[in-house]
Design a protein around this motif. Sequence first.
Motif, PDB file in Angstrom:
ATOM      1  N   MET A   1      19.993  80.711  17.827  1.00 49.84           N
ATOM      2  CA  MET A   1      19.506  80.607  16.460  1.00 49.84           C
ATOM      3  C   MET A   1      20.626  80.143  15.544  1.00 49.84           C
ATOM      4  O   MET A   1      21.770  80.564  15.679  1.00 49.84           O
ATOM      5  N   ARG A   2      20.268  79.256  14.624  1.00 48.59           N
ATOM      6  CA  ARG A   2      21.236  78.760  13.640  1.00 48.59           C
ATOM      7  C   ARG A   2      20.634  78.874  12.257  1.00 48.59           C
ATOM      8  O   ARG A   2      19.478  78.521  12.044  1.00 48.59           O
ATOM      9  N   ILE A   3      21.435  79.362  11.322  1.00 49.94           N
ATOM     10  CA  ILE A   3      21.030  79.415   9.927  1.00 49.94           C
ATOM     11  C   ILE A   3      22.080  78.674   9.110  1.00 49.94           C
ATOM     12  O   ILE A   3      23.254  79.051   9.103  1.00 49.94           O
ATOM     13  N   PHE A   4      21.658  77.623   8.454  1.00 49.87           N
ATOM     14  CA  PHE A   4      22.538  76.864   7.568  1.00 49.87           C
ATOM     15  C   PHE A   4      22.282  77.357   6.145  1.00 49.87           C
ATOM     16  O   PHE A   4      21.210  77.128   5.582  1.00 49.87           O
ATOM     17  N   LEU A   5      23.250  78.036   5.572  1.00 51.95           N
ATOM     18  CA  LEU A   5      23.147  78.533   4.205  1.00 51.95           C
ATOM     19  C   LEU A   5      23.784  77.514   3.266  1.00 51.95           C
ATOM     20  O   LEU A   5      24.990  77.274   3.328  1.00 51.95           O
ATOM     21  N   HIS A 159      10.582  87.043  12.274  1.00 51.92           N
ATOM     22  CA  HIS A 159       9.249  87.027  12.882  1.00 51.92           C
ATOM     23  C   HIS A 159       8.924  85.620  13.392  1.00 51.92           C
ATOM     24  O   HIS A 159       8.392  85.451  14.494  1.00 51.92           O
ATOM     25  N   ASP A 160       9.261  84.613  12.607  1.00 52.72           N
ATOM     26  CA  ASP A 160       9.023  83.230  13.023  1.00 52.72           C
ATOM     27  C   ASP A 160       9.848  82.857  14.245  1.00 52.72           C
ATOM     28  O   ASP A 160       9.453  81.988  15.039  1.00 52.72           O
ATOM     29  N   ALA A 161      10.999  83.493  14.409  1.00 50.57           N
ATOM     30  CA  ALA A 161      11.926  83.133  15.480  1.00 50.57           C
ATOM     31  C   ALA A 161      11.662  83.867  16.791  1.00 50.57           C
ATOM     32  O   ALA A 161      12.362  83.627  17.778  1.00 50.57           O
ATOM     33  N   GLU A 162      10.682  84.745  16.836  1.00 50.96           N
ATOM     34  CA  GLU A 162      10.494  85.592  18.016  1.00 50.96           C
ATOM     35  C   GLU A 162      10.179  84.809  19.281  1.00 50.96           C
ATOM     36  O   GLU A 162      10.586  85.189  20.379  1.00 50.96           O
ATOM     37  N   ASN A 163       9.474  83.712  19.150  1.00 47.91           N
ATOM     38  CA  ASN A 163       8.967  83.034  20.336  1.00 47.91           C
ATOM     39  C   ASN A 163       9.618  81.686  20.624  1.00 47.91           C
ATOM     40  O   ASN A 163       9.139  80.949  21.501  1.00 47.91           O
ATOM     41  N   SER A 164      10.695  81.360  19.922  1.00 44.97           N
ATOM     42  CA  SER A 164      11.308  80.053  20.165  1.00 44.97           C
ATOM     43  C   SER A 164      12.714  80.012  19.602  1.00 44.97           C
ATOM     44  O   SER A 164      13.103  80.857  18.800  1.00 44.97           O
ATOM     45  N   ASP A 165      13.488  78.991  20.058  1.00 41.46           N
ATOM     46  CA  ASP A 165      14.758  78.719  19.398  1.00 41.46           C
ATOM     47  C   ASP A 165      14.451  78.369  17.946  1.00 41.46           C
ATOM     48  O   ASP A 165      13.486  77.669  17.657  1.00 41.46           O
ATOM     49  N   HIS A 166      15.268  78.854  17.054  1.00 42.51           N
ATOM     50  CA  HIS A 166      14.924  78.695  15.651  1.00 42.51           C
ATOM     51  C   HIS A 166      16.139  78.214  14.879  1.00 42.51           C
ATOM     52  O   HIS A 166      17.233  78.770  15.011  1.00 42.51           O
ATOM     53  N   ASN A 167      15.942  77.169  14.107  1.00 38.88           N
ATOM     54  CA  ASN A 167      16.997  76.617  13.272  1.00 38.88           C
ATOM     55  C   ASN A 167      16.502  76.587  11.837  1.00 38.88           C
ATOM     56  O   ASN A 167      15.445  76.024  11.545  1.00 38.88           O
ATOM     57  N   VAL A 168      17.269  77.209  10.957  1.00 38.71           N
ATOM     58  CA  VAL A 168      16.817  77.454   9.594  1.00 38.71           C
ATOM     59  C   VAL A 168      17.834  76.894   8.608  1.00 38.71           C
ATOM     60  O   VAL A 168      19.048  77.039   8.797  1.00 38.71           O
ATOM     61  N   VAL A 169      17.332  76.257   7.566  1.00 33.36           N
ATOM     62  CA  VAL A 169      18.154  75.874   6.414  1.00 33.36           C
ATOM     63  C   VAL A 169      17.653  76.677   5.219  1.00 33.36           C
ATOM     64  O   VAL A 169      16.451  76.686   4.932  1.00 33.36           O
ATOM     65  N   ILE A 170      18.568  77.369   4.549  1.00 36.37           N
ATOM     66  CA  ILE A 170      18.224  78.139   3.355  1.00 36.37           C
ATOM     67  C   ILE A 170      18.997  77.547   2.184  1.00 36.37           C
ATOM     68  O   ILE A 170      20.221  77.551   2.175  1.00 36.37           O
ATOM     69  N   VAL A 171      18.268  77.012   1.216  1.00 36.73           N
ATOM     70  CA  VAL A 171      18.885  76.440   0.024  1.00 36.73           C
ATOM     71  C   VAL A 171      18.744  77.472  -1.095  1.00 36.73           C
ATOM     72  O   VAL A 171      17.651  77.715  -1.606  1.00 36.73           O
ATOM     73  N   GLY A 172      19.842  78.110  -1.417  1.00 40.46           N
ATOM     74  CA  GLY A 172      19.791  79.224  -2.359  1.00 40.46           C
ATOM     75  C   GLY A 172      20.924  79.191  -3.360  1.00 40.46           C
ATOM     76  O   GLY A 172      21.439  78.134  -3.730  1.00 40.46           O
ATOM     77  N   HIS A 173      21.310  80.381  -3.779  1.00 41.13           N
ATOM     78  CA  HIS A 173      22.310  80.579  -4.828  1.00 41.13           C
ATOM     79  C   HIS A 173      23.497  81.354  -4.250  1.00 41.13           C
ATOM     80  O   HIS A 173      23.437  81.856  -3.129  1.00 41.13           O
ATOM     81  N   GLY A 174      24.555  81.467  -5.033  1.00 38.76           N
ATOM     82  CA  GLY A 174      25.752  82.125  -4.523  1.00 38.76           C
ATOM     83  C   GLY A 174      25.519  83.546  -4.075  1.00 38.76           C
ATOM     84  O   GLY A 174      25.859  83.929  -2.948  1.00 38.76           O
ATOM     85  N   ASP A 202      28.364  74.031  -0.698  1.00 40.81           N
ATOM     86  CA  ASP A 202      29.027  74.480   0.540  1.00 40.81           C
ATOM     87  C   ASP A 202      27.971  74.907   1.559  1.00 40.81           C
ATOM     88  O   ASP A 202      26.865  75.328   1.197  1.00 40.81           O
ATOM     89  N   ILE A 203      28.327  74.793   2.838  1.00 40.97           N
ATOM     90  CA  ILE A 203      27.426  75.193   3.917  1.00 40.97           C
ATOM     91  C   ILE A 203      28.103  76.267   4.759  1.00 40.97           C
ATOM     92  O   ILE A 203      29.191  76.050   5.296  1.00 40.97           O
ATOM     93  N   THR A 204      27.473  77.424   4.847  1.00 45.89           N
ATOM     94  CA  THR A 204      27.885  78.462   5.793  1.00 45.89           C
ATOM     95  C   THR A 204      26.915  78.430   6.963  1.00 45.89           C
ATOM     96  O   THR A 204      25.702  78.457   6.768  1.00 45.89           O
ATOM     97  N   LEU A 205      27.446  78.368   8.178  1.00 49.57           N
ATOM     98  CA  LEU A 205      26.607  78.346   9.374  1.00 49.57           C
ATOM     99  C   LEU A 205      26.687  79.691  10.084  1.00 49.57           C
ATOM    100  O   LEU A 205      27.777  80.161  10.415  1.00 49.57           O
ATOM    101  N   ILE A 206      25.535  80.317  10.286  1.00 48.73           N
ATOM    102  CA  ILE A 206      25.419  81.512  11.113  1.00 48.73           C
ATOM    103  C   ILE A 206      24.800  81.071  12.443  1.00 48.73           C
ATOM    104  O   ILE A 206      23.737  80.456  12.453  1.00 48.73           O
ATOM    105  N   GLU A 207      25.455  81.403  13.532  1.00 53.07           N
ATOM    106  CA  GLU A 207      25.001  80.899  14.832  1.00 53.07           C
ATOM    107  C   GLU A 207      25.213  81.954  15.906  1.00 53.07           C
ATOM    108  O   GLU A 207      26.174  82.708  15.869  1.00 53.07           O
ATOM    109  N   GLY A 208      24.300  82.016  16.871  1.00 52.88           N
ATOM    110  CA  GLY A 208      24.448  82.929  17.988  1.00 52.88           C
ATOM    111  C   GLY A 208      23.108  83.300  18.592  1.00 52.88           C
ATOM    112  O   GLY A 208      22.090  82.636  18.371  1.00 52.88           O
ATOM    113  N   THR A 209      23.126  84.390  19.346  1.00 51.87           N
ATOM    114  CA  THR A 209      21.909  84.908  19.959  1.00 51.87           C
ATOM    115  C   THR A 209      21.822  86.403  19.711  1.00 51.87           C
ATOM    116  O   THR A 209      22.827  87.063  19.421  1.00 51.87           O
TER     117      THR A 209
END
Length: 249
Positions: A1-5, A159-174, A202-209
Amino acid sequence: MRIFLVRHGESLGNINEQAYRQFGDHNVPLTQWGYRQALEAGSVIASYVTALPSAGFGKLHIWYSPFLRTRQSKDALLAALPESVVGDIREDYLLREQDFGLFTEIYDHAEQKQKFPDEFEKWARLRSNSGKFYARPPDGESRADVAQRVRLFLQTVMHDAENSDHNVVIVGHGVTNRAVEMNFLHRPVEWFERSDNPGNADITLIEGTRSQGYESILLHQAVDRQPGQEGELRDAYGADVTITPKLGG
């Protein structure tokens, strides 16, 4: 799973606090510079995901705050990302900026104290006694409040990530992006108190399993204005908007 903040690009509010009064916090647009920053962030994510093995990559599920500056930043990301890597694109109000209540349009502490002396004094005591994380600005949210609503948002993501590899981009605030990182990586309150907001775009990447754990890195640090560039691209992106000069000095 990867989350791009991704934090939104530079906004009019980042270069002139009067913008919050003129437009309202939710309706402050990006600057032309900020749009370019967000466009570059999209190019960085595009380069990263297209270099991954196709077998280990699921499409990007893009979430964004409903505020104008984050919607415009989302649009910039989409302009830079290949359509083939983009999945769902969804807005969520839980990703909105922290609500500063009476102080939403006033970021200068001296002015806050002058206009709302009793409320400011109470807030100062709360910050001193309980810490910045728990202290609520008058009629606003504490950082703890933001972290709680972000945790609700992450329940949907997981919940969305339960059944598959999941890659997410979150465009938010500080603050909201830091709250995502805090919740997802189980950071303590002390971490939040010591950390700073990411820079614009800036982009913070959270990655792992889930079995091996997750880590975060600063994937991209956006180019900020350099000496000699202070006057460049300061107009609002996508609209003929100027900041009304403050009357009376």
